[in-house]
Motif scaffolding. Structure first.
Motif, PDB file in Angstrom:
ATOM      1  N   THR A  27       0.853  -1.189   0.000  1.00  0.00           N
ATOM      2  CA  THR A  27       0.000   0.000   0.000  1.00  0.00           C
ATOM      3  C   THR A  27       0.885   1.234   0.000  1.00  0.00           C
ATOM      4  O   THR A  27       1.781   1.358   0.836  1.00  0.00           O
ATOM      5  N   VAL A  28       0.639   2.142  -0.943  1.00  0.00           N
ATOM      6  CA  VAL A  28       1.414   3.379  -1.061  1.00  0.00           C
ATOM      7  C   VAL A  28       0.475   4.555  -0.802  1.00  0.00           C
ATOM      8  O   VAL A  28      -0.330   4.917  -1.662  1.00  0.00           O
ATOM      9  N   PRO A  29       0.543   5.148   0.397  1.00  0.00           N
ATOM     10  CA  PRO A  29      -0.369   6.244   0.732  1.00  0.00           C
ATOM     11  C   PRO A  29      -0.113   7.507  -0.086  1.00  0.00           C
ATOM     12  O   PRO A  29       1.011   7.775  -0.525  1.00  0.00           O
ATOM     13  N   THR A  30      -1.160   8.285  -0.272  1.00  0.00           N
ATOM     14  CA  THR A  30      -1.104   9.520  -1.039  1.00  0.00           C
ATOM     15  C   THR A  30      -0.253  10.575  -0.342  1.00  0.00           C
ATOM     16  O   THR A  30      -0.252  10.688   0.879  1.00  0.00           O
ATOM     17  N   ALA A  31       0.469  11.365  -1.151  1.00  0.00           N
ATOM     18  CA  ALA A  31       1.220  12.542  -0.688  1.00  0.00           C
ATOM     19  C   ALA A  31       2.245  12.199   0.388  1.00  0.00           C
ATOM     20  O   ALA A  31       2.420  12.936   1.355  1.00  0.00           O
ATOM     21  N   ALA A  32       2.926  11.070   0.210  1.00  0.00           N
ATOM     22  CA  ALA A  32       3.953  10.642   1.164  1.00  0.00           C
ATOM     23  C   ALA A  32       5.000   9.845   0.399  1.00  0.00           C
ATOM     24  O   ALA A  32       4.796   9.454  -0.750  1.00  0.00           O
ATOM     25  N   VAL A  33       6.136   9.617   1.060  1.00  0.00           N
ATOM     26  CA  VAL A  33       7.197   8.800   0.472  1.00  0.00           C
ATOM     27  C   VAL A  33       7.186   7.430   1.136  1.00  0.00           C
ATOM     28  O   VAL A  33       7.315   7.314   2.356  1.00  0.00           O
ATOM     29  N   THR A  34       7.011   6.398   0.326  1.00  0.00           N
ATOM     30  CA  THR A  34       7.091   5.019   0.803  1.00  0.00           C
ATOM     31  C   THR A  34       8.403   4.430   0.311  1.00  0.00           C
ATOM     32  O   THR A  34       8.668   4.396  -0.890  1.00  0.00           O
ATOM     33  N   MET A  35       9.229   3.992   1.246  1.00  0.00           N
ATOM     34  CA  MET A  35      10.505   3.366   0.899  1.00  0.00           C
ATOM     35  C   MET A  35      10.284   1.872   0.685  1.00  0.00           C
ATOM     36  O   MET A  35       9.589   1.222   1.473  1.00  0.00           O
ATOM     37  N   LEU A  36      10.869   1.344  -0.375  1.00  0.00           N
ATOM     38  CA  LEU A  36      10.837  -0.092  -0.643  1.00  0.00           C
ATOM     39  C   LEU A  36      12.263  -0.602  -0.460  1.00  0.00           C
ATOM     40  O   LEU A  36      13.148  -0.324  -1.275  1.00  0.00           O
ATOM     41  N   LEU A  37      12.486  -1.302   0.640  1.00  0.00           N
ATOM     42  CA  LEU A  37      13.823  -1.738   1.026  1.00  0.00           C
ATOM     43  C   LEU A  37      13.929  -3.259   0.946  1.00  0.00           C
ATOM     44  O   LEU A  37      12.924  -3.967   0.887  1.00  0.00           O
ATOM     45  N   GLY A  38      15.152  -3.740   1.006  1.00  0.00           N
ATOM     46  CA  GLY A  38      15.396  -5.176   1.001  1.00  0.00           C
ATOM     47  C   GLY A  38      16.749  -5.488   0.412  1.00  0.00           C
ATOM     48  O   GLY A  38      17.379  -4.656  -0.242  1.00  0.00           O
ATOM     49  N   ARG A  39      17.191  -6.689   0.655  1.00  0.00           N
ATOM     50  CA  ARG A  39      18.482  -7.130   0.131  1.00  0.00           C
ATOM     51  C   ARG A  39      18.439  -7.206  -1.396  1.00  0.00           C
ATOM     52  O   ARG A  39      17.365  -7.258  -2.001  1.00  0.00           O
ATOM     53  N   ASN A  40      19.597  -7.252  -2.031  1.00  0.00           N
ATOM     54  CA  ASN A  40      19.666  -7.434  -3.480  1.00  0.00           C
ATOM     55  C   ASN A  40      18.943  -8.715  -3.879  1.00  0.00           C
ATOM     56  O   ASN A  40      19.103  -9.748  -3.234  1.00  0.00           O
ATOM     57  N   GLY A  41      18.145  -8.638  -4.930  1.00  0.00           N
ATOM     58  CA  GLY A  41      17.418  -9.805  -5.403  1.00  0.00           C
ATOM     59  C   GLY A  41      16.119 -10.073  -4.690  1.00  0.00           C
ATOM     60  O   GLY A  41      15.468 -11.090  -4.944  1.00  0.00           O
ATOM     61  N   ALA A  42      15.687  -9.144  -3.816  1.00  0.00           N
ATOM     62  CA  ALA A  42      14.462  -9.366  -3.044  1.00  0.00           C
ATOM     63  C   ALA A  42      13.202  -9.184  -3.874  1.00  0.00           C
ATOM     64  O   ALA A  42      12.128  -9.645  -3.487  1.00  0.00           O
ATOM     65  N   GLY A  43      13.313  -8.472  -5.017  1.00  0.00           N
ATOM     66  CA  GLY A  43      12.141  -8.259  -5.867  1.00  0.00           C
ATOM     67  C   GLY A  43      11.711  -6.808  -5.977  1.00  0.00           C
ATOM     68  O   GLY A  43      10.638  -6.522  -6.521  1.00  0.00           O
ATOM     69  N   LYS A  44      12.520  -5.881  -5.509  1.00  0.00           N
ATOM     70  CA  LYS A  44      12.128  -4.468  -5.487  1.00  0.00           C
ATOM     71  C   LYS A  44      11.955  -3.885  -6.894  1.00  0.00           C
ATOM     72  O   LYS A  44      10.937  -3.276  -7.203  1.00  0.00           O
ATOM     73  N   THR A  45      12.973  -4.085  -7.729  1.00  0.00           N
ATOM     74  CA  THR A  45      12.894  -3.563  -9.093  1.00  0.00           C
ATOM     75  C   THR A  45      11.785  -4.243  -9.876  1.00  0.00           C
ATOM     76  O   THR A  45      11.054  -3.593 -10.641  1.00  0.00           O
ATOM     77  N   THR A  46      11.615  -5.546  -9.684  1.00  0.00           N
ATOM     78  CA  THR A  46      10.533  -6.259 -10.356  1.00  0.00           C
ATOM     79  C   THR A  46       9.182  -5.694  -9.949  1.00  0.00           C
ATOM     80  O   THR A  46       8.263  -5.592 -10.774  1.00  0.00           O
ATOM     81  N   THR A  47       9.043  -5.297  -8.698  1.00  0.00           N
ATOM     82  CA  THR A  47       7.788  -4.693  -8.234  1.00  0.00           C
ATOM     83  C   THR A  47       7.509  -3.398  -8.989  1.00  0.00           C
ATOM     84  O   THR A  47       6.388  -3.174  -9.474  1.00  0.00           O
ATOM     85  N   LEU A  48       8.505  -2.524  -9.113  1.00  0.00           N
ATOM     86  CA  LEU A  48       8.314  -1.270  -9.849  1.00  0.00           C
ATOM     87  C   LEU A  48       7.965  -1.540 -11.305  1.00  0.00           C
ATOM     88  O   LEU A  48       7.053  -0.913 -11.870  1.00  0.00           O
ATOM     89  N   ARG A  49       8.667  -2.464 -11.916  1.00  0.00           N
ATOM     90  CA  ARG A  49       8.423  -2.760 -13.328  1.00  0.00           C
ATOM     91  C   ARG A  49       7.051  -3.406 -13.534  1.00  0.00           C
ATOM     92  O   ARG A  49       6.408  -3.202 -14.577  1.00  0.00           O
ATOM     93  N   THR A  50       6.587  -4.163 -12.564  1.00  0.00           N
ATOM     94  CA  THR A  50       5.252  -4.752 -12.654  1.00  0.00           C
ATOM     95  C   THR A  50       4.187  -3.674 -12.544  1.00  0.00           C
ATOM     96  O   THR A  50       3.184  -3.703 -13.267  1.00  0.00           O
ATOM     97  N   VAL A  51       4.393  -2.714 -11.642  1.00  0.00           N
ATOM     98  CA  VAL A  51       3.445  -1.597 -11.538  1.00  0.00           C
ATOM     99  C   VAL A  51       3.328  -0.875 -12.872  1.00  0.00           C
ATOM    100  O   VAL A  51       2.233  -0.500 -13.315  1.00  0.00           O
ATOM    101  N   MET A  52       4.456  -0.669 -13.559  1.00  0.00           N
ATOM    102  CA  MET A  52       4.478   0.065 -14.819  1.00  0.00           C
ATOM    103  C   MET A  52       4.055  -0.786 -16.022  1.00  0.00           C
ATOM    104  O   MET A  52       4.086  -0.319 -17.159  1.00  0.00           O
ATOM    105  N   SER A  53       3.661  -2.027 -15.780  1.00  0.00           N
ATOM    106  CA  SER A  53       3.249  -2.949 -16.845  1.00  0.00           C
ATOM    107  C   SER A  53       4.379  -3.291 -17.802  1.00  0.00           C
ATOM    108  O   SER A  53       4.141  -3.748 -18.924  1.00  0.00           O
ATOM    109  N   LEU A  54       5.622  -3.055 -17.382  1.00  0.00           N
ATOM    110  CA  LEU A  54       6.760  -3.485 -18.198  1.00  0.00           C
ATOM    111  C   LEU A  54       6.911  -5.003 -18.099  1.00  0.00           C
ATOM    112  O   LEU A  54       7.407  -5.644 -19.031  1.00  0.00           O
ATOM    113  N   TRP A  55       6.519  -5.553 -16.949  1.00  0.00           N
ATOM    114  CA  TRP A  55       6.369  -6.984 -16.788  1.00  0.00           C
ATOM    115  C   TRP A  55       4.953  -7.240 -16.306  1.00  0.00           C
ATOM    116  O   TRP A  55       4.416  -6.487 -15.484  1.00  0.00           O
TER     117      TRP A  55
END
Length: 249
Positions: A27-55
């Motif tokens: 959940t990403v609340p309006t008008a705020a900064v949500t940090m997505l943290l985790g070790r390398n390979g945790a899935g952070k970049t894949t999450t962003l790309r999935t949101v953008m429909s790139l995957w």
């Protein structure tokens, strides 16, 4: 409770034979900064790309402002995402190396057909954070340093007001003084009611900018809460991230 602008529910993503996201709830609340943290390979970049429909999400649903934009049977294209007010800054920056800094910025400013139609006040505001872009305004973007390319990538995303920014490691390759400028820029964007989902390995950056935090591990969100609370809890940081924020300030 602050309304969510972006929501992911039980999102799974496969890339070829590989199952990368295993039921992401975010959940990403309006008008705020949500940090997505985790070790390398945790899935952070894949999450962003999935949101953008790139995957494509193979299961679950991605919703923006209450409307489904991703998931089986629902897929809004990346250009349509941009028209909805969503900007994405990938880790590889995505700039056009053969075009000048000016031309890169102009391409990102959908309301301007030429440089004379750019919002001068907003451009000067960006130059205040990233003065190198003004200095190299007419230079080919491919000849910029890595840090300068990172500045350009962020500048492209914010040359016009956006409802949602998805940013993958914006401080990577930046000198400490420019990192501070980047922090100041995101704080001002938040104050202007921009919603931001930010992947970042610089934990001091995360502490200073973030309001909320989600920590990923093995393709799932394993912790979600208040960024300040995570920043104050060394034991929780070590358990979730394998190190403490205090050791990286």
């Amino acid at each position: 409770m602050t309304r969510a602008l972006l929501e992911l529910k039980d999102v799974h993503t496969h890339i070829g034979a590989y199952h990368i996201l295993h039921g992401v709830d975010l959940t990403v609340p309006t008008a705020a900064v949500t940090m997505l943290l985790g070790r390398n390979g945790a899935g952070k970049t894949t999450t962003l790309r999935t949101v953008m429909s790139l995957w494509r999400a193979s299961q679950g649903q991605v919703s923006f402002d209450g409307a489904p934009v991703g998931g089986p049977g629902t897929r809004v294209s990346a250009p349509d995402m941009a028209r909805m007010g969503i900007a994405y800054v990938p880790e590889n920056m995505g700039i056009f190396a053969d075009l000048s800094v000016k031309e890169n910025i102009l391409l990102a400013a959908r309301q301007a057909k030429n440089a004379g139609q750019l919002d001068t006040a907003r451009l000067e505001w960006i130059f205040g954070f990233f003065p190198a872009l003004k200095k190299f305004w007419l230079h080919p973007a491919g000849k910029l340093s890595g840090g300068q390319k990172q500045m350009l990538a962020v500048a492209r995303a914010i040359i016009e007001p956006r409802r949602l920014l998805l940013v993958d490691e914006p401080s990577k390759g930046l000198a400490p003084a420019i990192v501070q400028n980047m922090i100041d820029a995101f704080i001002e964007l938040k104050q202007a009611s921009t919603t931001i989902l930010l992947v970042e390995q610089n934990f001091n950056f995360a502490r200073l900018v973030g309001d909320h935090v989600a920590v990923m591990d093995n393709g799932r969100v394993v912790h979600a809460g208040n960024m300040a609370q995570l920043a104050a809890d060394d034991e929780l940081q070590t358990r979730l991230l394998g190190l403490s924020l205090g050791s990286h300030q």
